[in-house]
Design a protein around this motif. Sequence first.
Motif, PDB file in Angstrom:
ATOM      1  N   UNK A 196       0.828  -1.211   0.000  1.00 49.44           N
ATOM      2  CA  UNK A 196       0.000   0.000   0.000  1.00 49.44           C
ATOM      3  C   UNK A 196       0.864   1.262   0.000  1.00 49.44           C
ATOM      4  N   UNK A 197       1.850   1.313   0.881  1.00 48.22           N
ATOM      5  CA  UNK A 197       2.603   2.551   1.093  1.00 48.22           C
ATOM      6  C   UNK A 197       3.691   2.797   0.057  1.00 48.22           C
ATOM      7  N   UNK A 198       4.205   1.724  -0.552  1.00 53.65           N
ATOM      8  CA  UNK A 198       5.399   1.883  -1.381  1.00 53.65           C
ATOM      9  C   UNK A 198       5.290   1.257  -2.758  1.00 53.65           C
ATOM     10  N   UNK A 218      14.463  -1.188  -2.235  1.00 54.95           N
ATOM     11  CA  UNK A 218      15.323  -0.892  -1.092  1.00 54.95           C
ATOM     12  C   UNK A 218      14.497  -0.770   0.185  1.00 54.95           C
ATOM     13  N   UNK A 219      13.387  -0.017   0.108  1.00 52.63           N
ATOM     14  CA  UNK A 219      12.537   0.185   1.285  1.00 52.63           C
ATOM     15  C   UNK A 219      11.964  -1.145   1.761  1.00 52.63           C
ATOM     16  N   UNK A 272      12.614  -3.041   5.379  1.00 50.50           N
ATOM     17  CA  UNK A 272      11.541  -3.358   6.321  1.00 50.50           C
ATOM     18  C   UNK A 272      11.588  -4.841   6.720  1.00 50.50           C
ATOM     19  N   UNK A 273      11.842  -5.716   5.750  1.00 47.82           N
ATOM     20  CA  UNK A 273      11.917  -7.142   6.053  1.00 47.82           C
ATOM     21  C   UNK A 273      13.104  -7.425   6.975  1.00 47.82           C
ATOM     22  N   UNK A 274      14.246  -6.795   6.676  1.00 51.63           N
ATOM     23  CA  UNK A 274      15.434  -6.985   7.522  1.00 51.63           C
ATOM     24  C   UNK A 274      15.159  -6.531   8.951  1.00 51.63           C
ATOM     25  N   UNK A 275      14.471  -5.403   9.114  1.00 54.60           N
ATOM     26  CA  UNK A 275      14.139  -4.912  10.463  1.00 54.60           C
ATOM     27  C   UNK A 275      13.176  -5.860  11.180  1.00 54.60           C
ATOM     28  N   UNK A 280      21.877  -1.750  -3.479  1.00 50.97           N
ATOM     29  CA  UNK A 280      20.847  -0.915  -4.132  1.00 50.97           C
ATOM     30  C   UNK A 280      21.109   0.564  -3.865  1.00 50.97           C
ATOM     31  N   UNK A 281      21.589   0.858  -2.664  1.00 49.09           N
ATOM     32  CA  UNK A 281      21.759   2.258  -2.228  1.00 49.09           C
ATOM     33  C   UNK A 281      22.996   2.935  -2.794  1.00 49.09           C
ATOM     34  N   UNK A 282      23.844   2.194  -3.480  1.00 51.96           N
ATOM     35  CA  UNK A 282      25.072   2.802  -4.009  1.00 51.96           C
ATOM     36  C   UNK A 282      24.764   3.744  -5.161  1.00 51.96           C
TER      37      UNK A 282
END
Length: 372
Positions: free
Chosen positions: A170-172, A246-247, A251-254, A370-372
């Motif tokens: 929903x959010x992303x 990335x988001x 979230x899954x890692x957290x 991904x963040x690079x």
Amino acid sequence: MLDPIIAFFERVFRAIGRGFGLVIAWLVWPFMAAHGWYSGRSFLVRIPIAAFLVALVGLYGYFIWQTQVWTSFNPNFIDRYKLGERNLSAGLEKPAASGAARTCQRSAIVDVTAELIDDNVNRNAWISSMLLYKLGLFGTDWDHTPFLDNKASFQRGVNEAVRRTTVELVDTLVRMRGTSAINNNLQSARSKLQYEESNWYFGLSPFGPLTPTPSQYRAAIDDLKAFNTELESCAANFDTRADNLLVFVDRVANSLGGTSAILKERAEKHANGWFDTRADDRFWFAYGQLYGYYAILSAVRADFDQVLNERNLKPIWIETLKQFQAALAVQPAIISNGREDGWIMPNHLSTMGFYILRVRSNLVEIRSIIDR
């Protein structure tokens, strides 16, 4: 010379026998008293009581069956989807013959999420809201006993993965750069999956009739399927950008990090081997969470195929899925929370925590790439 020793042991065994006799008499006495009272009643009293007892035995039989039989349990059920054969990211238009109606690639994430819910509430009974589960064992919560609660914990672990996924959908994942309108079907599914996990048809707080949890979750399945129908007809969005991935990975890692901390706390503070009655709850919740995320992240690989190719993420993604498979292969018959170097009573919580940290480490690495 041996007579006094033999006499001593005879007295000990006689005392033990009398003790067992008293315990058995204490246990049997209420039933004998009830039988005597029941035998002296008229048929008008005995028939309703007999019917109630038969119904109660039937309910407990059904309850025990549902808690012990895990229908459709298969950590590799995702293989049926043959996601490796897909070469188009979710939401992208499929090549079509001239004049044919437009069709877009449906989302594997949404399909798999709907199946996980279906396994929990249709192919199996949702244990947490069953009346006898809520009543507990003589008033003691089943989660505080070593009996009949493993399936409930597993289902709640799967549900944790499902809830997290619908929130991110929903959010992303389906919003074009976060500025488009929220999809109504997915918003409805998310709302229903946030529903209290243990509601039955009637509750005490608040007092009154309730919608049972399985009914809400079944309705969420319909909402997810409706979204994929929209997506397949190109009437909905699925934004497979790298920053959205990335988001989601973050979230899954957290989420897994939080579960690892719970396992660590239990392993360190309650290392009672087989006698830790909550160890099985923690283990099977973590297992259910990994079960759900393994299927969902396998689906992510298909939905974000283009991003994974562009960022050269497929090798590490495949390695991460292998770490999930290794964790899901750990299925001990009896969960023990003993010493980490224990032989007779090992520490299965630490073992599961180790696998979760390996998976989480790979996800963090994916996020960094991904963040690079």
